[in-house]
Design an enzyme around this catalytic site. Structure first.
Site, PDB file in Angstrom:
ATOM      1  N   SER A 118       0.808  -1.223   0.000  1.00  0.00           N
ATOM      2  CA  SER A 118       0.000   0.000   0.000  1.00  0.00           C
ATOM      3  C   SER A 118       0.838   1.266   0.000  1.00  0.00           C
ATOM      4  O   SER A 118       0.574   2.191  -0.779  1.00  0.00           O
ATOM      5  CB  SER A 118      -0.951  -0.005   1.204  1.00  0.00           C
ATOM      6  OG  SER A 118      -0.239  -0.062   2.426  1.00  0.00           O
ATOM      7  N   ASP A 119       1.866   1.345   0.867  1.00  0.00           N
ATOM      8  CA  ASP A 119       2.631   2.597   0.909  1.00  0.00           C
ATOM      9  C   ASP A 119       3.511   2.755  -0.320  1.00  0.00           C
ATOM     10  O   ASP A 119       3.708   3.874  -0.804  1.00  0.00           O
ATOM     11  CB  ASP A 119       3.440   2.727   2.207  1.00  0.00           C
ATOM     12  CG  ASP A 119       4.336   1.545   2.487  1.00  0.00           C
ATOM     13  OD1 ASP A 119       4.333   0.571   1.716  1.00  0.00           O
ATOM     14  OD2 ASP A 119       5.055   1.583   3.511  1.00  0.00           O
ATOM     15  N   CYS A 120       4.030   1.650  -0.850  1.00  0.00           N
ATOM     16  CA  CYS A 120       4.792   1.727  -2.099  1.00  0.00           C
ATOM     17  C   CYS A 120       3.891   2.212  -3.232  1.00  0.00           C
ATOM     18  O   CYS A 120       4.304   3.012  -4.082  1.00  0.00           O
ATOM     19  CB  CYS A 120       5.379   0.362  -2.448  1.00  0.00           C
ATOM     20  SG  CYS A 120       6.536  -0.277  -1.222  1.00  0.00           S
TER      21      CYS A 120
ATOM     22  N   GLU B   9       3.097   6.097  -2.528  1.00  0.00           N
ATOM     23  CA  GLU B   9       4.213   6.997  -2.836  1.00  0.00           C
ATOM     24  C   GLU B   9       4.479   7.042  -4.339  1.00  0.00           C
ATOM     25  O   GLU B   9       4.788   8.105  -4.897  1.00  0.00           O
ATOM     26  CB  GLU B   9       5.471   6.565  -2.078  1.00  0.00           C
ATOM     27  CG  GLU B   9       5.351   6.556  -0.561  1.00  0.00           C
ATOM     28  CD  GLU B   9       5.089   7.932   0.038  1.00  0.00           C
ATOM     29  OE1 GLU B   9       5.252   8.949  -0.674  1.00  0.00           O
ATOM     30  OE2 GLU B   9       4.711   8.002   1.222  1.00  0.00           O
TER      31      GLU B   9
END
Length: 766
Positions: free
Chosen positions: A490-492, A495
């Site tokens: 999710s964070d990859c 971003e």
């Protein structure tokens, strides 16, 4: 001399297949004829300096490939270094100069395919499973040449603690798990025990093992690994029954509810356990049986060792009821399922189902798998099924991608952090565009980085009925490493999406062909898919299991390993990306996106601790979590004046700023869940950069800018002559107790912070 090869240049293999021409692939090769005497001397100097300094830092600066890239690109830092004498007198030009020289250095480190290479290791249990697997299968010498072994020994001895043991990670106290398996590695590659000589690392390790009760005090994963090798008995392990994968989805715990990494790891382990596979004995194996225990191997009562775990290893202790539960499972699986006729009716079916899962997950990740631990177990399972199979050969073809060489030696790393490091790097560049000229060098870097993001997005879901095979939606996401690996995070994703949105707003003549808008929509859909009812967002898959299932955890040295959870950092990143998306594309799922942002911001506020910080699950620790939390809140429209959570966060950072003007938080904060400063209240540039950005986002410059200026002074004065920043303590973490090394953080976060700071100073210009 060792050389890093990336992308298609990393070499082809008939058993490799790729989704995007190997964008992001990283392979180390040894060329005996490469390197001038000066280059070789520089490498040796870096090695000696690291070894001489391990008492202070065991985190490598990742210099070998950096030195190579800088030579190949003929990099020369021509901008003089800036030194700030008085924090109250920092000028905009000073900050801009420091930023510019840092960017010039960092852009020279970009690979041809657009990503930034980097080591991603730290745990001392990453390398041994690979070596043990290759030793058992007879492929050790085919993969590990004498030069590999030389560097392997360098690393193992560099990471050995003074007391003779090895920690769970490079900065940890010694634990039985890592001491035993690293000792086994030393013996496999030919090191002799010798005498109890303090200069003999192997002898020191043997003494540590004996002084702490022997290898029966290894945690379950270590016991299973030793059982496979034939130097421990399977009857001394708590059960890892393959029948688990037959449980229906209606059952409270099943394959679909597990945390993705535990699932991938125990998938392979359960096959090995169900088979009760033991490697054929060799003279070395017979010697190890006698070396690892204080009592004779033949006299060990394995039933009594099942629940043993060294006090140094134990982080997540089990209760009496848990021990009773696992004893009951053992009695059922061994007394019933492993005996005729159920061993034919159920056990064989379970093994077949497990192997089908292994093959499916291997194919879905192009045989990279979910990490180095599951990779070793899956590879061994495929060899046991058929040593000549294409499945096993495809595994072997991907082994080299896990090998990393640094000035500290050779280690097995995770499957890589290429995408994550690249997205953060691009943020530092993109956020600073208004504060530096987009010269040809920066433009080329941006175009290549954007190209890597475009090539790395996952464009389809796993094949077939992926839910049945415990896989979730992947289309639209980005992985931690490269597209071939196939596990979106999710964070990859967030971003990367935010970077792509910035590129979308730039003129085509600057950055070339833009990403298809539909792919931006796919990324948004993926993030929306992951949000939980509480507003938080998980890392890999929607949260399905219940927290009480952690009671069943078989892993003694980690916490929260059974089911997936929501994470503050992932949630903050998702808010930032979706807020930017909603500004640029308000016509796509406007209601759903705004609802996501509102719920996510509420989740972040709810997760704040009493002191004003947020616990960081993927970085050290409260400063890291606070950075991503505040970034998300600010993106959601919160400010210091209208949000108590931001005011508390600013107070937390002002209270923890050290006399030097920086911040430094120990990894001990992660297991203790309590903010712990570095020894001597020293400073770390990564955490100083993160804290500086939070203060700027919290409008500290408008109230009292001195704390911000002091932090900026620390960063600017820390910058090295070539534009790099110093490598200091380890900064990444997972599951509370295991630390991960991200050497690129010293550049990405420092440059990102200087970008924020130059923006803030420019706003003060008349």
């Amino acid at each position: 001399m060792w050389r890093l090869r990336t992308g298609p240049k990393a070499g082809e293999d008939t058993h490799l297949f790729t989704t995007n021409n190997y964008a992001g692939r990283q392979i180390w090769e040894f060329d005996a004829n490469a390197g001038s005497p000066q280059e070789i001397a520089e490498v040796e100097d870096a090695r000696h300096k690291f070894s001489d300094n391990t008492s202070r830092f065991k985190t490598t600066a990742d210099l070998l490939w950096r030195m190579q890239f800088l030579r190949e690109k003929k990099f020369e830092q021509k901008i003089p270094r800036v030194i700030i004498e008085d924090a109250r007198k920092i000028k905009y030009e000073d900050a801009k100069t420091a930023l510019k020289r840092g960017l010039l250095y960092f852009t020279a480190l970009q690979a041809d395919d657009g990503h930034w290479p980097a080591e991603n290791s730290g745990p001392n249990f990453y390398t041994p499973p690979f070596l043990i697997c290759l030793y058992i299968t007879g492929h050790l010498e085919k993969i590990f040449t004498p030069e590999h072994v030389k560097e392997l020994l360098r690393h193992i001895y560099n990471m050995q603690n003074e007391d003779g043991g090895w920690g769970l990670h490079v900065e940890s106290h010694s634990v039985m798990f890592c001491t035993v398996i690293n000792y086994v590695c030393l013996r496999i590659v030919g090191e002799e025990v010798g005498h109890d000589d303090q200069r003999n690392g192997c002898a020191k390790a043997h003494k540590w093992i004996m002084d702490h009760g022997g290898a029966t005090y290894t945690p379950l994963i270590g016991k299973a690994l030793l059982s496979v090798l034939g130097v421990y008995d399977w009857s001394g392990c708590n059960p890892i029954p393959p029948e688990f994968w037959l449980l229906p989805s209606s059952f409270p715990v099943n394959g679909g509810t597990l945390w993705i990494y535990l699932r991938d790891t125990f998938m392979g382990l359960s096959y090995l356990y169900g088979k009760k596979f033991v490697a054929p004995p060799t003279p070395l194996i017979l010697q190890l049986r006698e070396e690892l225990y204080p009592e004779p191997y033949a006299k060990i009562n394995w039933t009594q060792t099942r629940n043993r775990c060294g006090k140094e290893d134990l982080y997540y202790p089990r209760s009496f009821l848990q021990d009773l539960f696992w004893k009951s499972v053992h009695m059922f699986s061994e007394s019933i399922l492993d005996r005729w006729p159920l061993n034919k009716l159920i056990r064989q079916r379970a093994l077949q189902s497990t192997m089908a899962l292994i093959h499916y997950h291997d194919e879905s990740t192009r045989y990279i798998t979910g990490g180095c631990l599951p990779k070793a177990f899956h590879m061994l399972a495929c060899w046991i099924e058929d040593p000549k199979s294409d499945y096993f050969k495809k595994h072997l073809a991907r082994v080299r991608e896990y090998i990393w060489i640094g000035e500290d030696g050779l280690k097995i790393q995770s499957f890589g952090s290429q995408l994550w490091d690249t997205a953060l790097s691009l943020h530092a560049l993109l956020d600073g565009i208004d504060d530096h000229d987009v010269d040809d060098e920066i433009k080329t870097t941006l175009v290549k980085g954007y190209d890597y993001l475009k090539k790395s997005q996952i464009t389809e879901n796993p094949r077939g009925d992926h839910f049945k095979m415990f896989r979730h939606k992947t289309k639209g996401g980005w992985t931690f490493s490269d597209q071939d690996q196939g596990w979106p995070v999710s964070d990859c994703t967030a971003e990367s999406l935010e970077c792509c949105l910035f590129f979308e707003s730039m003129p085509s003549e600057l950055i070339g062909k833009k990403m298809d808008v539909e792919k931006l929509y796919d990324a948004v859909d993926y993030l929306l898919y992951l949000q939980s009812d509480n507003g938080g967002i998980a890392a890999w898959q929607p949260v399905e299991g219940k927290a009480w299932l952690e009671w069943l955890s078989p892993v003694e040295f980690l916490e929260d390993t059974i089911v997936e959870y929501e994470y503050v950092e992932c949630t903050g990143s998702a808010i930032a990306a979706l807020t930017q998306f909603n500004k640029q594309f308000p016509g796509y799922k406007n209601v759903e996106v705004k609802r996501f942002i509102t719920k996510a911001a509420k989740y972040i506020e709810d997760m704040q601790t009493v002191d004003g910080s947020w616990y960081g699950n993927w970085g050290v620790c409260f400063i890291y979590g606070t950075f991503f939390a505040v970034r998300g809140l600010v993106a959601a429209g919160k400010t210091y004046s209208n949000c108590e959570a931001i005011r508390k966060a600013v107070r937390f950072l002002l209270d923890t700023q050290n006399p030097e003007g920086g911040w430094g938080e120990s990894f001990l904060s992660c297991p203790s869940k309590k903010y712990t400063p570095l020894k001597g209240n020293s400073t770390n540039v990564v955490q100083t950069a993160q804290a500086l950005m939070v203060l700027i986002m919290g409008d500290q410059m408008e109230r009292d800018p001195l704390p911000v200026h002091r932090a900026a002074q620390v960063l600017i004065n820390s910058q090295l002559d070539n534009g790099d920043f110093p490598q200091q303590e380890i900064m990444g973490t997972f599951m509370r107790t295991v630390m991960l090394h991200f050497p690129t953080y010293r550049n990405t976060f420092s440059l990102w912070a200087l970008t924020h700071y130059t923006h803030a100073l420019r706003r003060l210009l008349p």
